[in-house]
Design a protein around this motif. Structure first.
Motif, mmCIF file in Angstrom:
data_model
loop_
_atom_site.group_PDB
_atom_site.id
_atom_site.type_symbol
_atom_site.label_atom_id
_atom_site.label_comp_id
_atom_site.label_asym_id
_atom_site.label_seq_id
_atom_site.Cartn_x
_atom_site.Cartn_y
_atom_site.Cartn_z
ATOM 1 N N MET A 1 16.213 -24.878 20.147
ATOM 2 C CA MET A 1 15.990 -23.661 20.902
ATOM 3 C C MET A 1 14.552 -23.165 20.720
ATOM 4 O O MET A 1 13.936 -22.710 21.664
ATOM 5 C CB MET A 1 16.988 -22.588 20.459
ATOM 6 C CG MET A 1 16.749 -21.252 21.109
ATOM 7 S SD MET A 1 17.946 -19.973 20.740
ATOM 8 C CE MET A 1 17.520 -19.526 19.101
ATOM 9 N N PHE A 2 14.038 -23.244 19.493
ATOM 10 C CA PHE A 2 12.692 -22.749 19.237
ATOM 11 C C PHE A 2 11.655 -23.525 20.052
ATOM 12 O O PHE A 2 10.684 -22.940 20.541
ATOM 13 C CB PHE A 2 12.369 -22.817 17.737
ATOM 14 C CG PHE A 2 11.106 -22.092 17.390
ATOM 15 C CD1 PHE A 2 11.075 -20.711 17.353
ATOM 16 C CD2 PHE A 2 9.936 -22.781 17.124
ATOM 17 C CE1 PHE A 2 9.906 -20.024 17.050
ATOM 18 C CE2 PHE A 2 8.766 -22.112 16.815
ATOM 19 C CZ PHE A 2 8.750 -20.726 16.776
ATOM 20 N N ASP A 3 11.877 -24.823 20.231
ATOM 21 C CA ASP A 3 10.952 -25.629 21.046
ATOM 22 C C ASP A 3 10.905 -25.114 22.484
ATOM 23 O O ASP A 3 9.836 -25.077 23.105
ATOM 24 C CB ASP A 3 11.364 -27.100 21.038
ATOM 25 C CG ASP A 3 11.157 -27.751 19.681
ATOM 26 O OD1 ASP A 3 10.291 -27.286 18.918
ATOM 27 O OD2 ASP A 3 11.864 -28.732 19.393
ATOM 28 N N ILE A 4 12.038 -24.697 23.000
ATOM 29 C CA ILE A 4 12.081 -24.152 24.362
ATOM 30 C C ILE A 4 11.332 -22.828 24.425
ATOM 31 O O ILE A 4 10.561 -22.580 25.353
ATOM 32 C CB ILE A 4 13.541 -23.982 24.845
ATOM 33 C CG1 ILE A 4 14.212 -25.349 24.940
ATOM 34 C CG2 ILE A 4 13.592 -23.251 26.186
ATOM 35 C CD1 ILE A 4 15.696 -25.291 25.207
ATOM 36 N N ARG A 103 8.625 -4.428 13.467
ATOM 37 C CA ARG A 103 9.098 -5.234 12.326
ATOM 38 C C ARG A 103 10.581 -5.522 12.495
ATOM 39 O O ARG A 103 11.038 -6.652 12.319
ATOM 40 C CB ARG A 103 8.858 -4.492 11.015
ATOM 41 C CG ARG A 103 9.412 -5.245 9.793
ATOM 42 C CD ARG A 103 9.522 -4.366 8.577
ATOM 43 N NE ARG A 103 10.504 -3.314 8.790
ATOM 44 C CZ ARG A 103 10.367 -2.067 8.378
ATOM 45 N NH1 ARG A 103 9.288 -1.676 7.714
ATOM 46 N NH2 ARG A 103 11.308 -1.174 8.610
ATOM 47 N N GLU A 104 11.355 -4.496 12.820
ATOM 48 C CA GLU A 104 12.798 -4.682 12.983
ATOM 49 C C GLU A 104 13.106 -5.609 14.156
ATOM 50 O O GLU A 104 14.043 -6.404 14.095
ATOM 51 C CB GLU A 104 13.502 -3.341 13.145
ATOM 52 C CG GLU A 104 13.459 -2.481 11.895
ATOM 53 C CD GLU A 104 14.030 -3.179 10.663
ATOM 54 O OE1 GLU A 104 15.114 -3.811 10.761
ATOM 55 O OE2 GLU A 104 13.403 -3.089 9.591
ATOM 56 N N MET A 105 12.324 -5.513 15.206
ATOM 57 C CA MET A 105 12.507 -6.417 16.343
ATOM 58 C C MET A 105 12.222 -7.855 15.921
ATOM 59 O O MET A 105 12.954 -8.781 16.298
ATOM 60 C CB MET A 105 11.604 -6.002 17.509
ATOM 61 C CG MET A 105 11.995 -4.682 18.136
ATOM 62 S SD MET A 105 10.821 -4.120 19.396
ATOM 63 C CE MET A 105 11.263 -5.203 20.752
ATOM 64 N N VAL A 106 11.169 -8.057 15.152
ATOM 65 C CA VAL A 106 10.814 -9.404 14.676
ATOM 66 C C VAL A 106 11.934 -9.949 13.797
ATOM 67 O O VAL A 106 12.359 -11.105 13.966
ATOM 68 C CB VAL A 106 9.469 -9.387 13.910
ATOM 69 C CG1 VAL A 106 9.245 -10.696 13.165
ATOM 70 C CG2 VAL A 106 8.315 -9.110 14.858
ATOM 71 N N ILE A 107 12.419 -9.146 12.879
ATOM 72 C CA ILE A 107 13.492 -9.601 11.997
ATOM 73 C C ILE A 107 14.734 -9.950 12.809
ATOM 74 O O ILE A 107 15.358 -11.003 12.608
ATOM 75 C CB ILE A 107 13.810 -8.539 10.918
ATOM 76 C CG1 ILE A 107 12.622 -8.399 9.963
ATOM 77 C CG2 ILE A 107 15.082 -8.905 10.155
ATOM 78 C CD1 ILE A 107 12.700 -7.202 9.028
ATOM 79 N N ASP A 108 15.084 -9.094 13.750
ATOM 80 C CA ASP A 108 16.252 -9.336 14.604
ATOM 81 C C ASP A 108 16.127 -10.659 15.339
ATOM 82 O O ASP A 108 17.048 -11.472 15.355
ATOM 83 C CB ASP A 108 16.398 -8.186 15.602
ATOM 84 C CG ASP A 108 17.630 -8.334 16.479
ATOM 85 O OD1 ASP A 108 18.682 -7.777 16.101
ATOM 86 O OD2 ASP A 108 17.529 -8.999 17.532
ATOM 87 N N ARG A 109 14.974 -10.901 15.948
ATOM 88 C CA ARG A 109 14.796 -12.124 16.727
ATOM 89 C C ARG A 109 14.623 -13.354 15.838
ATOM 90 O O ARG A 109 15.055 -14.438 16.194
ATOM 91 C CB ARG A 109 13.605 -11.985 17.675
ATOM 92 C CG ARG A 109 13.790 -10.948 18.779
ATOM 93 C CD ARG A 109 14.908 -11.273 19.786
ATOM 94 N NE ARG A 109 16.226 -11.031 19.236
ATOM 95 C CZ ARG A 109 17.322 -11.741 19.511
ATOM 96 N NH1 ARG A 109 17.283 -12.737 20.343
ATOM 97 N NH2 ARG A 109 18.478 -11.463 18.967
ATOM 98 N N TRP A 125 4.939 -17.062 15.386
ATOM 99 C CA TRP A 125 5.147 -17.140 16.834
ATOM 100 C C TRP A 125 6.161 -16.107 17.300
ATOM 101 O O TRP A 125 6.020 -15.534 18.381
ATOM 102 C CB TRP A 125 5.559 -18.552 17.233
ATOM 103 C CG TRP A 125 4.413 -19.500 17.148
ATOM 104 C CD1 TRP A 125 4.184 -20.429 16.179
ATOM 105 C CD2 TRP A 125 3.299 -19.572 18.037
ATOM 106 N NE1 TRP A 125 3.000 -21.077 16.429
ATOM 107 C CE2 TRP A 125 2.437 -20.579 17.567
ATOM 108 C CE3 TRP A 125 2.949 -18.885 19.195
ATOM 109 C CZ2 TRP A 125 1.249 -20.906 18.207
ATOM 110 C CZ3 TRP A 125 1.768 -19.222 19.836
ATOM 111 C CH2 TRP A 125 0.938 -20.219 19.344
ATOM 112 N N VAL A 126 7.168 -15.851 16.489
ATOM 113 C CA VAL A 126 8.137 -14.806 16.839
ATOM 114 C C VAL A 126 7.426 -13.454 16.909
ATOM 115 O O VAL A 126 7.653 -12.669 17.825
ATOM 116 C CB VAL A 126 9.317 -14.771 15.840
ATOM 117 C CG1 VAL A 126 10.213 -13.561 16.087
ATOM 118 C CG2 VAL A 126 10.135 -16.054 15.927
#
Length: 157
Positions: A1-4, A103-109, A125-126
């Motif tokens: 998934m990360f490659d996509i 930060r919370e968005m990054v952790i969530d994703r 990248w996230v």
């Protein structure tokens, strides 16, 4: 998934290409690029959930996180994000690239990625994808790009 996600970021989101592509056209292109259906749908769902984070009433902590608070990671988050990743997020927050909400968005994703543990490079990248998705974060996005792409051994003056 990360490659996509990386493929989409490099070819659509980050470039000057048309960002608004119909999902079926995008899905066909991703299939032609060699990705399988289940991974394509996971990646598209990941992006949709990223967009929803900005407007979600289901996650009120995103908009009510106190500034200057110390983030304590859950056991599951700590399994996915090692101390190097956690330290990097703290560093980004301290230098003003991210705030408590981003930060919370990054952790969530990051936690939503289908990887047992998130590598630091993947986390970077996230962070870029999150910053690009949040209106008004252009300066933070540029700072993050500089952190990733600049010479790791800058000349001090």
């Amino acid at each position: 998934m990360f490659d996509i996600l990386m493929y989409l970021f490099e070819n659509y989101i980050h470039s000057e290409s048309e960002i608004f592509v119909e999902e079926n056209v995008l899905t066909d292109e991703l299939r032609k690029a060699g990705f399988n259906n289940s991974e394509i749908f996971k990646a598209l769902d990941w992006l949709e959930q990223l967009a929803q984070l900005q407007y979600s009433d289901e996650r009120p902590y995103l908009h009510n996180a106190p500034t200057g608070a110390c983030r304590i990671y859950t056991e599951y988050e700590s399994m996915k994000l090692d101390t190097q990743c956690q330290g990097f997020l703290m560093f980004l927050e301290q230098i003003g690239v991210i705030n408590s909400t981003t930060r919370e968005m990054v952790i969530d994703r990051a936690v939503a990625l289908d990887q047992e543990q998130i590598a630091l490079d993947d986390l970077k990248w996230v962070v870029l994808m999150v910053l690009l998705s949040v209106p008004g974060q252009e300066q933070a996005y540029a700072q993050m790009e500089d952190l990733i792409f600049d010479d790791p051994n800058p000349t001090l003056h």
